[in-house]
Design an enzyme around this catalytic site. Sequence first.
Site, PDB file in Angstrom:
ATOM      1  N   ASP A 100       7.145  11.042   0.194  1.00 22.52           N
ATOM      2  CA  ASP A 100       6.505   9.753   0.392  1.00 22.52           C
ATOM      3  C   ASP A 100       6.896   9.206   1.755  1.00 22.52           C
ATOM      4  O   ASP A 100       7.405   9.954   2.610  1.00 22.52           O
ATOM      5  CB  ASP A 100       6.950   8.793  -0.720  1.00 22.52           C
ATOM      6  CG  ASP A 100       5.871   7.813  -1.132  1.00 22.52           C
ATOM      7  OD1 ASP A 100       5.471   6.996  -0.292  1.00 22.52           O
ATOM      8  OD2 ASP A 100       5.429   7.874  -2.296  1.00 22.52           O
ATOM      9  N   HIS A 124       6.264   1.969   0.398  1.00 19.82           N
ATOM     10  CA  HIS A 124       5.736   2.712  -0.747  1.00 19.82           C
ATOM     11  C   HIS A 124       6.798   3.594  -1.388  1.00 19.82           C
ATOM     12  O   HIS A 124       6.947   3.634  -2.617  1.00 19.82           O
ATOM     13  CB  HIS A 124       4.543   3.534  -0.270  1.00 19.82           C
ATOM     14  CG  HIS A 124       3.684   4.093  -1.339  1.00 19.82           C
ATOM     15  ND1 HIS A 124       3.852   5.355  -1.870  1.00 19.82           N
ATOM     16  CD2 HIS A 124       2.613   3.575  -1.983  1.00 19.82           C
ATOM     17  CE1 HIS A 124       2.930   5.579  -2.778  1.00 19.82           C
ATOM     18  NE2 HIS A 124       2.164   4.519  -2.867  1.00 19.82           N
ATOM     19  N   ASN A 127      -7.033   6.856  -7.041  1.00 19.54           N
ATOM     20  CA  ASN A 127      -7.617   5.544  -7.321  1.00 19.54           C
ATOM     21  C   ASN A 127      -9.099   5.503  -6.966  1.00 19.54           C
ATOM     22  O   ASN A 127      -9.591   4.526  -6.425  1.00 19.54           O
ATOM     23  CB  ASN A 127      -6.896   4.455  -6.516  1.00 19.54           C
ATOM     24  CG  ASN A 127      -5.442   4.335  -6.878  1.00 19.54           C
ATOM     25  OD1 ASN A 127      -5.038   4.703  -7.971  1.00 19.54           O
ATOM     26  ND2 ASN A 127      -4.643   3.841  -5.966  1.00 19.54           N
ATOM     27  N   SER A 174      -0.126   5.501  -7.957  1.00 21.71           N
ATOM     28  CA  SER A 174       1.122   5.822  -7.267  1.00 21.71           C
ATOM     29  C   SER A 174       2.328   5.552  -8.139  1.00 21.71           C
ATOM     30  O   SER A 174       3.382   6.169  -7.950  1.00 21.71           O
ATOM     31  CB  SER A 174       1.260   4.981  -5.989  1.00 21.71           C
ATOM     32  OG  SER A 174       0.572   5.523  -4.926  1.00 21.71           O
TER      33      SER A 174
END
Length: 703
Positions: free
Chosen positions: A176, A220, A315, A380
């Site tokens: 990430d 994130h 998404n 996520s």
Amino acid sequence: MHKNIFKHVGLVGLTALLAACSQQGTPSRAGALKPALNENGAVAQLGQLKYIQNELVVGYSDPEALNRVANVLGGSVVATIPEIRVGLVRFNGDAAKSSGQVFRLPGVRYAQPNLLVRGESPQPGVGTAALQAQAASADQVFDELPQYALDPRHLNARAAWDAGLTGAGVKVAVLDDPGDVTHPDLAPNWSGVAYNPFLNKVYTSGAEWVADYESDFASHGTFVASSIVAPKDGKGIVGVAPQAKFMPVVINPAVKAINEFYSDFYIARGAVWASNNGARVLNNSWGGGLSFGPIKDAFDYAMSNGTVVVASMGNSYHDEFQYPAALPGVIASGALDGSNRKVTFSTTGRHISSGAPGQDVMLANPTWLGGGHELISGTSFSSPYTAGVAALVLQKCPSATPYQVRRVMETTANSSVGSNPTGFDRDTGWGALDAGKIAATLKSCASLPAKGAYVNINVKYVDNQGTHPGVLGDVMLRGQGFRAGATDDPTPLYLSTTDAEGNGRFAEIAPGTYDVYVAGSDLSLTGGLPEERGTYVGTLSATAGSSATAPDQKNVLLTAQFPNFNPVDPYEPNDTPAEAKTIAYGQTTQTAYIFGQPQDADFFKFTAAAGDKIAANVLAAGELGGTLDSYLFLIGPDGKTVLSENDDRGTPRIDSDSEILYTIQTAGTYYLKVSSCTISCNPKSPQDDDSPFNKYQLKLQKQ
């Protein structure tokens, strides 16, 4: 609409959905600008494809083959991932144009540009949420803050902890942006190492890590990690596996923007490093359509070493394959809301494994953005909850294989959620994960389900030139009993594209009997006649416990045309009006190509009388297959004046081929210029289009 070779062989939707978050608040400090943390090569673009212009990723069978590629290109090998036999070649040239040149060299499994994964903004409708009272019930408060995700009606975490399943002894790698290893809810369970695969640098100092990576755009990874490993210490929040350790692996440095993903070579290097350094779970809260190449090789390698790979579904709001979630063996996680309903944005599909909370979940905000916690939404965050539950299983049964971990989680999930209250559905998979039920069910590792299987399908093409490796073939394994179109059918379905050696590999799939479907190279990519593609249908038994080194093997001999990666255009040179080749009324040219140079254009000339009504047609992707989205110009006798032009034929549009209908006003010699939409649709910023499958025929008629 432009098409390109990489899209059609599986790199679909090559944009990394930072899959995906919506957060509340404004960054409180200026981002640290450290360009050394980013890739520095010049970026080129072909259609929607972005890549490092002078770098080629090469999958090789032996090191000599990799060196051979470098020698042919006059370049050098700058990095390798020997565990998966992948190298990075840097040279003075363009990777998209040179990949075909070396693709057929002996010992090359694949050769492709070093693709850049690029993120998108969160999907509209994901929404933001203010950090405010949630009217939480007592069983939703764990440390200080309410977390509905962990309560008995959702992940049921406390029941697992009370049974001793806390993730102790299990390392989870978070691929990430940089996770804040100094945050109070992360520092106690940081493994002590972090890795940047681009720099090939291991960090052991939290202070150095933060100094290098603190940024207004990096949050994130901190959110993601906290949902897995935040400790149960009476402060802040708690993760679903509160005694697991996490390893940050930077695949998105987020220095100047939210999405600055590294190219696929470095993402693959990060995954391999994590598996080699003890990670039993890889969490991937990102997506982007990498269905073959170095990332698939890296994940296959990790799974063969017993590492579980988890990915967010995405998404997109749609029922579709997104990668890496759709790769064979990967545990794909969808997002559920507080009522255990599928969140509207969560991508759906047959490959989904299960659902976990992914809307308005309470997670840790990095200290460099003010610290504390935020409510945040996206698949996520269902993905790391899923990765944390996988860590609980691995604590109990360290020898469990990735497929066994998956099936334990699926068979204990709450199947009453979703559209099928008695089992699987394409919205929520096998249901909402239930850590407490896992603990109650998995009393002994002897009760683990059967191990998964490894399968290799090797394809060879037989045509009038002999026998060749079955490159760019499509392989599908479909479990017997498959009910096409049924949204509640759990029968497994796996897809793979064959490499240059004709191998389609499937890692950690469900054991059982499969119908095997094989087709030669996709005509929408390579072009040709349907009978030139060839098809095969057979069966295969995938054996529980087969392995990457001893897979269940099936060899398929397919009557199919081997694709031509270096075609010869019979009309070249015809790149200017002075070099134009003659075409007459009633004639259709041989197959020609927009290929061989960055912005190729082919000229043909014809003689016309005043009053002639002409019809000029380019037969390309729409009629012949292949990748050419054609563009056609009619040019006057001066060789300069454009009299008419066309991108897509028909009103309304028929397809991407081109057609010009025109009445000649003055007798003379006229020119037809054939190009591609990629080059000609936007003349102010033309892009390169140089695919060996940009084939076409030009047809001229007098009406």
